[in-house]
Design a protein around this motif. Structure first.
Motif, short mmCIF file in Angstrom:
data_model
loop_
_atom_site.label_atom_id
_atom_site.label_comp_id
_atom_site.label_asym_id
_atom_site.label_seq_id
_atom_site.Cartn_x
_atom_site.Cartn_y
_atom_site.Cartn_z
N GLU A 274 -4.28 5.77 2.01
CA GLU A 274 -3.35 4.75 1.52
C GLU A 274 -3.97 4.14 0.27
OE1 GLU A 274 -0.95 0.82 3.15
OE2 GLU A 274 -1.45 2.48 4.48
N VAL A 275 -3.14 3.85 -0.71
CA VAL A 275 -3.63 3.32 -1.98
C VAL A 275 -2.95 1.98 -2.25
CG1 VAL A 275 -3.77 3.67 -4.48
CG2 VAL A 275 -4.07 5.61 -2.92
N GLY B 93 0.84 -1.19 0.00
CA GLY B 93 0.00 0.00 0.00
C GLY B 93 0.87 1.25 0.00
N GLN B 94 0.56 2.18 -0.89
CA GLN B 94 1.36 3.40 -1.00
C GLN B 94 0.80 4.46 -0.07
OE1 GLN B 94 4.35 3.57 -2.92
NE2 GLN B 94 3.80 1.44 -2.53
N VAL B 95 1.71 5.10 0.65
CA VAL B 95 1.34 6.11 1.63
C VAL B 95 1.83 7.47 1.16
CG1 VAL B 95 1.36 4.42 3.50
CG2 VAL B 95 3.41 5.73 3.02
N PRO B 96 1.31 8.55 1.75
CA PRO B 96 1.68 9.89 1.30
C PRO B 96 2.99 10.40 1.89
CG PRO B 96 -0.02 10.04 2.97
CD PRO B 96 0.19 8.58 2.70
N HIS B 97 4.05 9.63 1.65
CA HIS B 97 5.39 10.03 2.10
C HIS B 97 6.08 10.84 1.03
CE1 HIS B 97 6.06 6.51 5.12
NE2 HIS B 97 5.61 7.59 5.73
N ASP B 98 6.91 11.79 1.48
CA ASP B 98 7.83 12.45 0.55
C ASP B 98 9.11 11.61 0.48
OD1 ASP B 98 9.32 13.03 2.88
OD2 ASP B 98 8.75 15.14 2.89
N ALA B 99 10.11 12.11 -0.20
CA ALA B 99 11.34 11.35 -0.44
C ALA B 99 12.12 11.01 0.82
CB ALA B 99 12.24 12.12 -1.41
N VAL B 100 11.88 11.74 1.91
CA VAL B 100 12.61 11.43 3.15
C VAL B 100 11.74 10.73 4.19
CG1 VAL B 100 14.37 13.21 2.83
CG2 VAL B 100 12.26 13.76 4.05
N GLY B 101 10.51 10.39 3.81
CA GLY B 101 9.65 9.62 4.70
C GLY B 101 8.69 10.41 5.54
N ASN B 102 8.54 11.70 5.27
CA ASN B 102 7.57 12.52 6.01
C ASN B 102 6.20 12.44 5.36
OD1 ASN B 102 9.54 13.63 7.82
ND2 ASN B 102 10.20 14.96 6.15
N GLN C 83 -0.27 12.27 -3.64
CA GLN C 83 1.08 11.81 -3.30
C GLN C 83 1.16 10.29 -3.34
OE1 GLN C 83 3.84 13.89 -2.68
NE2 GLN C 83 4.89 11.95 -2.99
N CYS C 84 0.15 9.61 -2.81
CA CYS C 84 0.13 8.14 -2.86
C CYS C 84 0.20 7.66 -4.30
CB CYS C 84 -1.14 7.60 -2.20
SG CYS C 84 -1.25 7.81 -0.43
N LEU C 85 -0.58 8.29 -5.17
CA LEU C 85 -0.62 7.87 -6.58
C LEU C 85 0.69 8.19 -7.29
CD1 LEU C 85 -4.29 8.90 -7.27
CD2 LEU C 85 -3.39 6.56 -7.19
N LEU C 86 1.30 9.31 -6.97
CA LEU C 86 2.62 9.62 -7.54
C LEU C 86 3.65 8.60 -7.09
CD1 LEU C 86 2.62 13.51 -7.13
CD2 LEU C 86 2.46 12.22 -9.29
N ASN C 87 3.59 8.22 -5.82
CA ASN C 87 4.50 7.19 -5.32
C ASN C 87 4.24 5.86 -6.01
OD1 ASN C 87 5.57 9.12 -3.63
ND2 ASN C 87 4.61 8.34 -1.78
N LEU C 88 2.96 5.53 -6.22
CA LEU C 88 2.62 4.31 -6.94
C LEU C 88 3.20 4.34 -8.35
CD1 LEU C 88 1.09 1.62 -7.29
CD2 LEU C 88 -0.94 2.99 -7.91
#
Length: 132
Positions: free
Chosen positions: A119-120, A30-39, A52-57
């Motif tokens: 979460e996606v 599941g993708q979460v709304p984290h930035d590149a450093v985990g925030n 953000q979740c979809l961009l991470n996906l």
């Protein structure tokens, strides 16, 4: 464990894998709304967190040789009332330009990180020509 994903700009996740490819299928965490450093990004904003979740996906898909057109099913988990679910769904439809794969939108009590509203989860499968 997730060197390719971290190199692509996602946060390090020492406790789990982002994804594992088996043949033509990608099993994605599941993708979460984290930035590149985990925030967690966009506290209090389910629409921005969904994006953000979809961009991470999309990043995870690209790392493993897939695209968003290979997504066969989405499950979007959202903390909050109907307005939060509607905001999250708006981000999903915008991201997929109105061509959303089969999807389920669920309201939940809480998710894994403090401040996380969305979460996606995705089922991802490459098709051979003629299967689609």
């Amino acid at each position: 464990m997730n060197e390719a994903e971290v190199t692509a700009g996602l946060a390090a996740t020492p406790q789990y894998q982002y994804a594992q490819r088996i043949g033509d299928q990608l099993f994605v965490a599941g993708q979460v709304p984290h930035d590149a450093v985990g925030n967690i990004v966009a506290h209090g904003d389910p629409q921005a967190q969904t994006t953000q979740c979809l961009l991470n996906l999309r990043t995870v898909l690209g790392v493993h040789g897939f695209t968003t057109t290979d997504v066969r099913r989405l499950v979007v988990y959202v903390v909050g009332e109907q307005a939060a679910l509607s905001a999250a769904w708006g981000a999903v439809t915008e991201f997929f330009s109105g061509r959303v794969p089969p999807a389920t939108l669920l309201g939940v009590a809480r998710l894994g990180y403090d401040g996380q509203l969305v979460e996606v989860d995705a089922t991802v499968l490459k098709t051979t020509q003629g299967d689609a």
